[in-house]
Motif scaffolding. Structure first.
Motif, PDB file in Angstrom:
ATOM      1  N   VAL A  11       0.817  -1.206   0.000  1.00 48.04           N
ATOM      2  CA  VAL A  11       0.000   0.000   0.000  1.00 48.04           C
ATOM      3  C   VAL A  11       0.855   1.262   0.000  1.00 48.04           C
ATOM      4  CG1 VAL A  11      -1.721   1.306   1.316  1.00 48.04           C
ATOM      5  CG2 VAL A  11      -1.907  -1.191   1.170  1.00 48.04           C
ATOM      6  N   ALA A  12       1.859   1.322   0.866  1.00 49.18           N
ATOM      7  CA  ALA A  12       2.674   2.534   0.975  1.00 49.18           C
ATOM      8  C   ALA A  12       3.378   2.852  -0.334  1.00 49.18           C
ATOM      9  CB  ALA A  12       3.693   2.391   2.106  1.00 49.18           C
ATOM     10  N   GLY A  13       3.885   1.818  -1.004  1.00 48.85           N
ATOM     11  CA  GLY A  13       4.569   2.054  -2.270  1.00 48.85           C
ATOM     12  C   GLY A  13       3.652   2.585  -3.337  1.00 48.85           C
ATOM     13  N   VAL A  14       2.449   2.015  -3.442  1.00 47.37           N
ATOM     14  CA  VAL A  14       1.490   2.493  -4.441  1.00 47.37           C
ATOM     15  C   VAL A  14       1.076   3.930  -4.137  1.00 47.37           C
ATOM     16  CG1 VAL A  14      -0.775   2.108  -5.469  1.00 47.37           C
ATOM     17  CG2 VAL A  14       0.672   0.152  -4.890  1.00 47.37           C
ATOM     18  N   ALA A  15       0.795   4.219  -2.859  1.00 47.72           N
ATOM     19  CA  ALA A  15       0.399   5.573  -2.474  1.00 47.72           C
ATOM     20  C   ALA A  15       1.514   6.584  -2.751  1.00 47.72           C
ATOM     21  CB  ALA A  15       0.014   5.604  -0.999  1.00 47.72           C
ATOM     22  N   ALA A  16       2.763   6.199  -2.480  1.00 41.79           N
ATOM     23  CA  ALA A  16       3.884   7.111  -2.720  1.00 41.79           C
ATOM     24  C   ALA A  16       4.069   7.375  -4.211  1.00 41.79           C
ATOM     25  CB  ALA A  16       5.157   6.536  -2.116  1.00 41.79           C
ATOM     26  N   CYS A  17       3.898   6.356  -5.034  1.00 39.98           N
ATOM     27  CA  CYS A  17       3.988   6.556  -6.486  1.00 39.98           C
ATOM     28  C   CYS A  17       2.882   7.484  -6.980  1.00 39.98           C
ATOM     29  CB  CYS A  17       3.897   5.215  -7.202  1.00 39.98           C
ATOM     30  SG  CYS A  17       5.353   4.156  -7.019  1.00 39.98           S
ATOM     31  N   LEU A  18       1.688   7.291  -6.474  1.00 48.02           N
ATOM     32  CA  LEU A  18       0.568   8.166  -6.846  1.00 48.02           C
ATOM     33  C   LEU A  18       0.846   9.614  -6.461  1.00 48.02           C
ATOM     34  CD1 LEU A  18      -2.625   6.081  -6.038  1.00 48.02           C
ATOM     35  CD2 LEU A  18      -2.178   7.288  -8.179  1.00 48.02           C
ATOM     36  N   HIS A  19       1.412   9.818  -5.295  1.00 50.20           N
ATOM     37  CA  HIS A  19       1.749  11.167  -4.830  1.00 50.20           C
ATOM     38  C   HIS A  19       2.702  11.835  -5.819  1.00 50.20           C
ATOM     39  CE1 HIS A  19       2.606  13.735  -0.997  1.00 50.20           C
ATOM     40  NE2 HIS A  19       2.644  14.473  -2.078  1.00 50.20           N
ATOM     41  N   ALA A  20       3.734  11.106  -6.240  1.00 51.44           N
ATOM     42  CA  ALA A  20       4.694  11.661  -7.190  1.00 51.44           C
ATOM     43  C   ALA A  20       4.048  11.959  -8.536  1.00 51.44           C
ATOM     44  CB  ALA A  20       5.862  10.689  -7.363  1.00 51.44           C
ATOM     45  N   MET A  21       3.168  11.077  -8.979  1.00 46.07           N
ATOM     46  CA  MET A  21       2.463  11.302 -10.246  1.00 46.07           C
ATOM     47  C   MET A  21       1.574  12.540 -10.168  1.00 46.07           C
ATOM     48  SD  MET A  21       1.411   7.555 -11.749  1.00 46.07           S
ATOM     49  CE  MET A  21       1.489   6.464 -10.337  1.00 46.07           C
ATOM     50  N   ASP A  22       0.871  12.694  -9.056  1.00 44.49           N
ATOM     51  CA  ASP A  22       0.005  13.859  -8.891  1.00 44.49           C
ATOM     52  C   ASP A  22       0.809  15.151  -8.889  1.00 44.49           C
ATOM     53  OD1 ASP A  22      -2.320  12.430  -8.857  1.00 44.49           O
ATOM     54  OD2 ASP A  22      -2.546  12.418  -6.679  1.00 44.49           O
ATOM     55  N   ASP A  23       1.957  15.141  -8.228  1.00 42.93           N
ATOM     56  CA  ASP A  23       2.819  16.323  -8.239  1.00 42.93           C
ATOM     57  C   ASP A  23       3.256  16.659  -9.659  1.00 42.93           C
ATOM     58  OD1 ASP A  23       2.672  16.812  -5.534  1.00 42.93           O
ATOM     59  OD2 ASP A  23       4.571  15.828  -5.052  1.00 42.93           O
ATOM     60  N   ALA A  24       3.647  15.629 -10.416  1.00 43.64           N
ATOM     61  CA  ALA A  24       4.113  15.865 -11.782  1.00 43.64           C
ATOM     62  C   ALA A  24       2.990  16.338 -12.695  1.00 43.64           C
ATOM     63  CB  ALA A  24       4.747  14.592 -12.341  1.00 43.64           C
TER      64      ALA A  24
END
Length: 363
Positions: free
Chosen positions: A278-291
């Motif tokens: 879960v943490a890895g998927v959420a962290a990737c989503l966070h980076a995508m949203d920032d980009a």
């Protein structure tokens, strides 16, 4: 208690859990992890952590040092230094080392940021920066590069692509040489994902003007390849993270990663760690949203963290963070509680704690 304090308190509790379970010899420490052998007749077994960033003491040291900077706790600082001392002691082995992991870490995988000796040098630099001490990684990095042969792996986790990303700023000539090696080998790759697939290679290639076209071709070719799992390492979350880091974010991959996160949140008890959870998927989503310029990325990530903290808690036998270990939890960074604590620390102090999901030095 405010949201930042709550997140930091749970990250600190994970640090306390690690400090209490450390096994010491002189100034070095390690941890025991327990697993079950694969297959229908597999039995339980336990082992001490090796030296790597991915699942060894170098990764634990990176988390604990950054945590110590935030908490000021002596036990976090001491355990960070002990974990790094263990990693440095065991990072360098020749190919004929007695154990498989030792041979891979210092031999075939020596250039890998997450599974190799070069990654241990990276961790040493990060620990020194967090603790305000001289780095102990420079000598190891010089040794790795001085004896460099062609890497056995080409990928981000354990080979040339990850090394190119890790060295892009500090050793640009060496990094570019590695990127050209990746560009030559990428057409042969038939795997999707960030850790062992084309996304990791494409991200490394995107760092250099001469190989950016090869990066775009790799990203496009990867979309047609089958994926093992929808995770940071092999699926849409990691693929989307690579594109975000390369400056070419994908809304389609973001939607697939969101669907995966929604699926996980409907199933409490699924793995929570950075690599496949879960943490890895959420962290990737966070980076995508920032980009992508999507508002509310931090709030959404913190909502996932609250969801986790309502169910799991460090040190509680019946509520421990799920990492797939047979007994208790795995201590490591990418597949254990150190990585979960690192993610909580990132959310508690946004902008101050770099992500563990890409081999990018802090300085």
């Amino acid at each position: 208690m405010g949201e930042e304090e709550t997140l930091l308190a749970e990250a600190s509790a994970i640090g306390d859990w690690l400090a209490e379970r450390a096994i010491w010899h002189a100034e070095r420490c390690t941890w025991i992890a327990a697993h079950r052998e694969p297959g229908p007749h597999g039995g339980p077994f336990a082992f001490t952590l090796e030296s790597s960033v991915h699942s060894g003491t170098a990764g634990v040291a990176m988390f604990l040092a950054r945590l110590a900077r935030a908490t000021g706790e002596r036990r976090h600082r001491r355990a960070a230094k002990g974990a790094l001392a263990h990693a440095l002691k065991h990072a360098w082995h020749e190919d004929r080392a007695k154990t498989l992991v030792a041979a891979q870490t210092g031999g075939a995988w020596r250039l890998g940021p997450y599974l190799g000796a070069l990654g241990v040098a990276w961790a040493a630099d990060e620990v020194a920066l967090a603790l305000g001490e001289p780095s102990r990684g420079r000598a190891l990095r010089r040794s790795v590069l001085a004896t460099r042969r062609r890497a056995h792996g080409w990928d981000l986790m354990q080979g040339s692509a990850g090394a190119a990303g890790l060295l892009a700023r500090s050793e640009p000539d060496v990094a570019f040489s590695l990127a050209r090696e990746v560009a030559r080998r990428a057409p042969e790759v038939e795997a999707a994902g960030f850790s062992h697939g084309l996304s990791g290679a494409a991200w490394a290639l995107s760092l250099f003007p001469e190989t950016r076209e090869a990066a775009r071709e790799a990203f496009l070719r990867e979309e047609a390849l089958p994926r093992e799992r929808e995770t940071w390492c092999h699926g849409a979350p990691g693929m989307g993270l690579a594109r975000a880091l390369a400056g070419e974010p994908s809304r389609a991959l973001r939607a697939q990663a969101q669907a995966r996160l929604d699926w996980l949140l409907e199933r409490p008890g699924e793995l929570f760690h950075l690599c496949c959870g879960v943490a890895g998927v959420a962290a990737c989503l966070h980076a995508m949203d920032d980009a992508l310029g999507e508002p509310g990325a931090l709030a959404r990530s913190r909502a996932v963290a609250r969801w986790g903290m309502e169910r799991y808690q460090a040190g509680e036998p019946w509520r421990g963070w799920p990492t797939g270990a047979l007994v208790d939890a795995h201590p490591g960074l990418m597949q254990g509680v150190a990585g979960i604590g690192h993610w909580l620390l990132e959310l508690a102090q946004p902008g101050r704690v770099p992500s563990a999901l890409a081999p990018i030095p802090s300085a």
